[in-house]
Design a protein around this motif. Structure first.
Motif, PDB file in Angstrom:
ATOM      1  N   THR A  91      -5.497  -7.738 -16.990  1.00 19.67           N
ATOM      2  CA  THR A  91      -4.762  -8.991 -16.865  1.00 19.67           C
ATOM      3  C   THR A  91      -3.735  -8.947 -15.739  1.00 19.67           C
ATOM      4  OG1 THR A  91      -3.158  -8.261 -18.506  1.00 19.67           O
ATOM      5  CG2 THR A  91      -5.052  -9.539 -19.297  1.00 19.67           C
ATOM      6  N   ASN A  92      -3.386  -7.770 -15.232  1.00 19.82           N
ATOM      7  CA  ASN A  92      -2.413  -7.648 -14.150  1.00 19.82           C
ATOM      8  C   ASN A  92      -3.117  -7.309 -12.846  1.00 19.82           C
ATOM      9  OD1 ASN A  92      -0.264  -8.081 -15.859  1.00 19.82           O
ATOM     10  ND2 ASN A  92      -0.017  -5.921 -16.325  1.00 19.82           N
ATOM     11  N   PHE A  93      -2.535  -7.756 -11.759  1.00 27.79           N
ATOM     12  CA  PHE A  93      -3.068  -7.453 -10.439  1.00 27.79           C
ATOM     13  C   PHE A  93      -2.816  -5.973 -10.148  1.00 27.79           C
ATOM     14  CE2 PHE A  93      -3.165  -7.437  -5.803  1.00 27.79           C
ATOM     15  CZ  PHE A  93      -4.319  -8.171  -5.582  1.00 27.79           C
ATOM     16  N   PRO A  94      -3.798  -5.265  -9.599  1.00 16.05           N
ATOM     17  CA  PRO A  94      -3.602  -3.829  -9.358  1.00 16.05           C
ATOM     18  C   PRO A  94      -2.541  -3.575  -8.284  1.00 16.05           C
ATOM     19  CG  PRO A  94      -5.659  -4.560  -8.393  1.00 16.05           C
ATOM     20  CD  PRO A  94      -5.119  -5.709  -9.176  1.00 16.05           C
ATOM     21  N   GLN A  95      -1.857  -2.463  -8.431  1.00 17.97           N
ATOM     22  CA  GLN A  95      -0.844  -2.073  -7.447  1.00 17.97           C
ATOM     23  C   GLN A  95      -1.443  -0.981  -6.577  1.00 17.97           C
ATOM     24  OE1 GLN A  95       2.697  -0.959  -9.481  1.00 17.97           O
ATOM     25  NE2 GLN A  95       3.093  -3.012 -10.240  1.00 17.97           N
ATOM     26  N   PHE A  96      -1.453  -1.231  -5.288  1.00 16.64           N
ATOM     27  CA  PHE A  96      -1.999  -0.279  -4.343  1.00 16.64           C
ATOM     28  C   PHE A  96      -0.868   0.523  -3.730  1.00 16.64           C
ATOM     29  CE2 PHE A  96      -4.922  -3.931  -4.303  1.00 16.64           C
ATOM     30  CZ  PHE A  96      -6.063  -3.292  -4.736  1.00 16.64           C
ATOM     31  N   ARG A  97      -1.098   1.809  -3.564  1.00 19.48           N
ATOM     32  CA  ARG A  97      -0.107   2.676  -2.915  1.00 19.48           C
ATOM     33  C   ARG A  97      -0.791   3.376  -1.758  1.00 19.48           C
ATOM     34  NH1 ARG A  97       1.054   3.543  -8.426  1.00 19.48           N
ATOM     35  NH2 ARG A  97       3.049   2.605  -8.980  1.00 19.48           N
ATOM     36  N   PHE A  98      -0.265   3.174  -0.597  1.00 19.83           N
ATOM     37  CA  PHE A  98      -0.788   3.816   0.596  1.00 19.83           C
ATOM     38  C   PHE A  98       0.248   4.804   1.091  1.00 19.83           C
ATOM     39  CE2 PHE A  98      -2.715  -0.429   0.496  1.00 19.83           C
ATOM     40  CZ  PHE A  98      -4.054  -0.073   0.454  1.00 19.83           C
ATOM     41  N   PRO A  99      -0.036   6.105   0.974  1.00 20.43           N
ATOM     42  CA  PRO A  99       0.951   7.088   1.434  1.00 20.43           C
ATOM     43  C   PRO A  99       1.059   7.049   2.960  1.00 20.43           C
ATOM     44  CG  PRO A  99      -1.071   8.185   0.754  1.00 20.43           C
ATOM     45  CD  PRO A  99      -1.230   6.739   0.416  1.00 20.43           C
ATOM     46  N   GLU A 100       2.237   7.396   3.415  1.00 18.08           N
ATOM     47  CA  GLU A 100       2.488   7.415   4.852  1.00 18.08           C
ATOM     48  C   GLU A 100       1.648   8.528   5.480  1.00 18.08           C
ATOM     49  OE1 GLU A 100       3.947   5.716   8.119  1.00 18.08           O
ATOM     50  OE2 GLU A 100       4.492   5.065   6.098  1.00 18.08           O
ATOM     51  N   ALA A 101       0.972   8.201   6.553  1.00 18.27           N
ATOM     52  CA  ALA A 101       0.110   9.188   7.213  1.00 18.27           C
ATOM     53  C   ALA A 101       0.971  10.223   7.945  1.00 18.27           C
ATOM     54  CB  ALA A 101      -0.808   8.488   8.200  1.00 18.27           C
ATOM     55  N   LYS A 102       0.518  11.483   7.898  1.00 20.86           N
ATOM     56  CA  LYS A 102       1.234  12.541   8.605  1.00 20.86           C
ATOM     57  C   LYS A 102       0.665  12.636  10.013  1.00 20.86           C
ATOM     58  CE  LYS A 102       2.126  15.170   4.439  1.00 20.86           C
ATOM     59  NZ  LYS A 102       1.924  16.409   3.723  1.00 20.86           N
ATOM     60  N   LEU A 103       1.516  12.409  10.973  1.00 25.39           N
ATOM     61  CA  LEU A 103       1.100  12.420  12.377  1.00 25.39           C
ATOM     62  C   LEU A 103       1.552  13.740  13.014  1.00 25.39           C
ATOM     63  CD1 LEU A 103       2.074   8.776  13.328  1.00 25.39           C
ATOM     64  CD2 LEU A 103      -0.153   9.619  12.626  1.00 25.39           C
ATOM     65  N   GLU A 104       0.695  14.290  13.828  1.00 27.42           N
ATOM     66  CA  GLU A 104       1.019  15.515  14.534  1.00 27.42           C
ATOM     67  C   GLU A 104       1.207  15.206  16.012  1.00 27.42           C
ATOM     68  OE1 GLU A 104      -1.991  18.410  13.801  1.00 27.42           O
ATOM     69  OE2 GLU A 104      -1.850  18.205  11.628  1.00 27.42           O
TER      70      GLU A 104
END
Length: 109
Positions: A91-104
Motif C-alpha cells: 500500500t506504500n510507495f517503495p523507498q529507493f536508496r542510491f548510495p553515493e558512488a565512490k570515485l577514484e
C-alpha cells in the motif's frame, strides 16, 4: 489637438465602462438564475454529487459502496502480488536508496 486627445480619452473611457457593465450584467444574470428553480436534470446531477460526497465521507478513503465480494477480490489480489514480489507492504510507495558512488582519481602520465 486637445480636442483630439479628449476624444481618444472619452472613447477609451466608454470602452472600459461598456466592458465593466457587460461583465456585471452577465454576473447578475447568473446570480438571478440561481434564485429560480434548477432544471430537473441539473437538480438530479447536483443531488447525485451530494449523495456521492456523503457516501465517500462515510467510506473514509475507501471505495464507495464496496461490497464483500470486492473486499475478497482485493485481498486475494494483494496476496498474489505479495507472493509474486516478495512480500512487503504494497500500500506504500517503495523507498529507493542510491548510495553515493565512490570515485577514484585518475592520473595521466
Amino acid at each position: 489637438m486637445a480636442l483630439h486627445r479628449l476624444w481618444c480619452v472619452s472613447s477609451l473611457l466608454r470602452s472600459v465602462v461598456s466592458v465593466t457593465l457587460r461583465r456585471n450584467i452577465g454576473l447578475s444574470a447568473v446570480v438571478f438564475n440561481k434564485a429560480k428553480d434548477l432544471d430537473p436534470v441539473q437538480k438530479l446531477f447536483l443531488d447525485k454529487i451530494r449523495e456521492y460526497n456523503t457516501k465517500s465521507k462515510a467510506a473514509a478513503g475507501g471505495v464507495v459502496e464496496a461490497g464483500p465480494a470486492y473486499q475478497k477480490n482485493l485481498t486475494e489480489e494483494m496476496t498474489k502480488l505479495q507472493r509474486l514480489y516478495g512480500g512487503g507492504d504494497l500500500t506504500n510507495f517503495p523507498q529507493f536508496r542510491f548510495p553515493e558512488a565512490k570515485l577514484e582519481d585518475v592520473t595521466t602520465k
